[in-house]
Design an enzyme around this catalytic site. Structure first.
Site, PDB file in Angstrom:
ATOM      1  CE  LYS A 187      71.971 100.237  59.611  1.00 52.91           C
ATOM      2  NZ  LYS A 187      72.472  98.916  59.820  1.00 52.91           N
ATOM      3  CB  SER A 211      69.339  98.603  63.358  1.00 52.55           C
ATOM      4  OG  SER A 211      70.378  98.316  62.462  1.00 52.55           O
ATOM      5  NE  ARG A 215      70.375  94.179  67.326  1.00 51.03           N
ATOM      6  CZ  ARG A 215      69.885  94.567  66.145  1.00 51.03           C
ATOM      7  NH1 ARG A 215      70.256  95.713  65.609  1.00 51.03           N
ATOM      8  NH2 ARG A 215      69.016  93.815  65.503  1.00 51.03           N
ATOM      9  CG  HIS A 258      68.380  98.256  54.163  1.00 45.58           C
ATOM     10  ND1 HIS A 258      69.643  98.710  54.430  1.00 45.58           N
ATOM     11  CD2 HIS A 258      68.135  97.280  55.071  1.00 45.58           C
ATOM     12  CE1 HIS A 258      70.142  98.048  55.455  1.00 45.58           C
ATOM     13  NE2 HIS A 258      69.241  97.167  55.863  1.00 45.58           N
ATOM     14  CG  ASP A 281      73.046 100.280  63.496  1.00 42.05           C
ATOM     15  OD1 ASP A 281      72.196  99.630  64.124  1.00 42.05           O
ATOM     16  OD2 ASP A 281      73.580  99.859  62.453  1.00 42.05           O
TER      17      ASP A 281
END
Ligand code: URA
Length: 424
Positions: free
Chosen positions: A187, A183, A168, A82, A161
């Site tokens: 995920k 968040s 957000r 990520h 999320d």
């Protein structure tokens, strides 16, 4: 229990309970709590933070807001990656096939770009025909054959999320360590990952503006991972200037193909080698040095590139048809000296003006446009030298914005390293 009391508690900096966090999140997802109340709650979290316990509880509630995937049939060598998001960040396009070619399974779920950050799915869709939505059975069979696939995120994973992130984005509440950590980790964990490498970007073009905050975020995510028996490695990397040469969609695919054939910008090479070695070391349970040897040789012998070609073919893309505009021109320097910095944030904005990104999730994008840096920090430039090649579509830009994003010095500047720290 009611939302106002919980918002007030957080506003006063008090600790809230599991049940109170669950009340806020679950009722927001089912529509009983309004955007304005959730916005106030998120702002209170941004300002007052959360305890470690609250962050674990928030992550757990987010994970359980939707489906949880199970890849246990893949044994133990499934590794995910990520990135906290950067300008010109095309690393997934190179890492997924390269790491898979080293014997590690990589099921990569990616997103579309929004605001200043590009999205891997948009980049892949610049390849004609490329299909980013696969069934569970298609994913399984592709992993058995080539160990990797890159697909768009499953809508059923962490719906909390999806809704909270969109809010957000428009309420100034993105840059909060508890909110970012929960968040990302919700995920990844809901997506079935047991081993994850996270590229935590630091700098002007990143969510974490300084190393101290990036370290805090990294340690928070590693601790969340431990609670779920998920091994996390965080690579802190510099994001002052754009990564590599290309900012756009089709042209980032082209740069990734070059990279898999051994042609890299120096910063992109160092980042790819570090992230790929970390993923291979986790996946095969070997040392970083051992992993690095395999990664480097799979660039040299083009094994990574061959997996990329198979991935494109299996996902119905035509590698010979990448959308890249042939209407180009070069922006030339009006100054001379060494380049000390290139403002990633400004150039991302220029690329978006060309049409490569979207302001709202419903906007159409132009896959063919973008900017290709012809010079990088540390290069010497004479007046009249080309700095950037512009790939034009139907929208115009102001070349001054490109010129203003370059900072020059008389003396050779010290170039900050791309890799700042690796944290396990
Ligand atoms: N990336 C995410 O997935 N979530 C955040 O909150 C920030 C970056």
């Amino acid at each position: 229990m009611n939302a106002i009391d919980i918002i007030n508690k957080k506003r006063l900096g008090l600790t809230i309970t599991f049940d109170e966090i669950a009340y806020m999140i679950n009722n927001y997802v089912n529509g009983s709590i309004e955007d304005y109340q959730m916005s106030a709650f998120l702002m209170a979290v941004c300002i007052n933070g959360m305890t470690d316990e609250e962050i674990f509880e928030l992550t757990d509630i987010m994970i359980n807001s939707g489906e949880v995937l199970d890849f246990s049939y893949l044994k133990d060598n499934l590794v995910d990656k990520h990135s906290t998001g950067g300008v010109g960040d095309k690393t997934t396009l190179v890492l997924a096939p390269l790491v898979a070619s080293c014997g590690v399974d990589v099921v990569k779920m990616s997103g579309r770009g929004l605001g200043f950050t590009g999205g891997t799915i948009d980049k892949l869709e610049s390849i004609k025909g490329f299909k980013t939505s696969l069934t569970k059975e298609e994913i399984k069979s592709q992993i058995e054959e080539i160990r990797t696939c890159i697909v768009s995120g499953n809508d059923k994973l962490v719906p909390a999320d999806k809704k909270i992130y969109a809010l957000r984005d428009v309420t100034g509440t993105v840059e909060s360590i508890p909110l970012i950590a929960s968040s990302i980790m919700s995920k990844k964990i809901a997506g079935g990952a047991k081993k994850i490498v996270i590229d935590v970007k630091v700098g002007k073009g990143a969510l974490m503006k300084n190393k101290e905050d990036a370290l805090k975020l990294a340690h928070t995510m590693i601790e969340i991972g431990k609670k779920y028996n998920v091994k996390v490695i965080c690579v802190l990397s510099n994001m002052q200037s754009p990564l590599g040469y290309a900012i756009g969609n089709g042209i980032e695919v082209k740069e990734s193909i070059d990279a898999l054939n051994g042609i890299f910008a120096k910063d992109f090479y160092e980042l790819i080698i570090t992230l790929a070695s970390s993923m291979v070391s986790l996946g095969l349970s070997i040392t970083l040095e051992e992993a690095k040897k395999i990664v480097c040789s799979n660039i040299e012998n083009k094994k990574g590139y061959n997996v990329f070609l198979k991935l494109v073919e299996k996902q119905h893309g035509n590698i010979n048809m990448i959308d890249i505009s042939d209407n180009t021109y070069e922006v030339k320097s009006v100054k001379e000296g060494y380049i000390s910095k290139i403002d990633a944030y400004t150039l991302a904005g220029v690329s978006n003006q060309l049409g490569s990104g979207r302001k709202s999730i419903h906007d159409n994008i132009d896959y063919g446009v973008g900017l290709w840096l012809l010079k990088k920090p540390g290069d010497y430039v004479n007046k009249g030298d080309s700095l950037v090649r512009v790939y034009l579509g139907s929208k115009k830009i102001n070349d001054e914005d490109i010129l203003n994003s370059f900072t020059f010095t008389k003396e050779m500047p010290t170039i900050e390293p791309i890799i700042l720290e690796i944290i396990k």
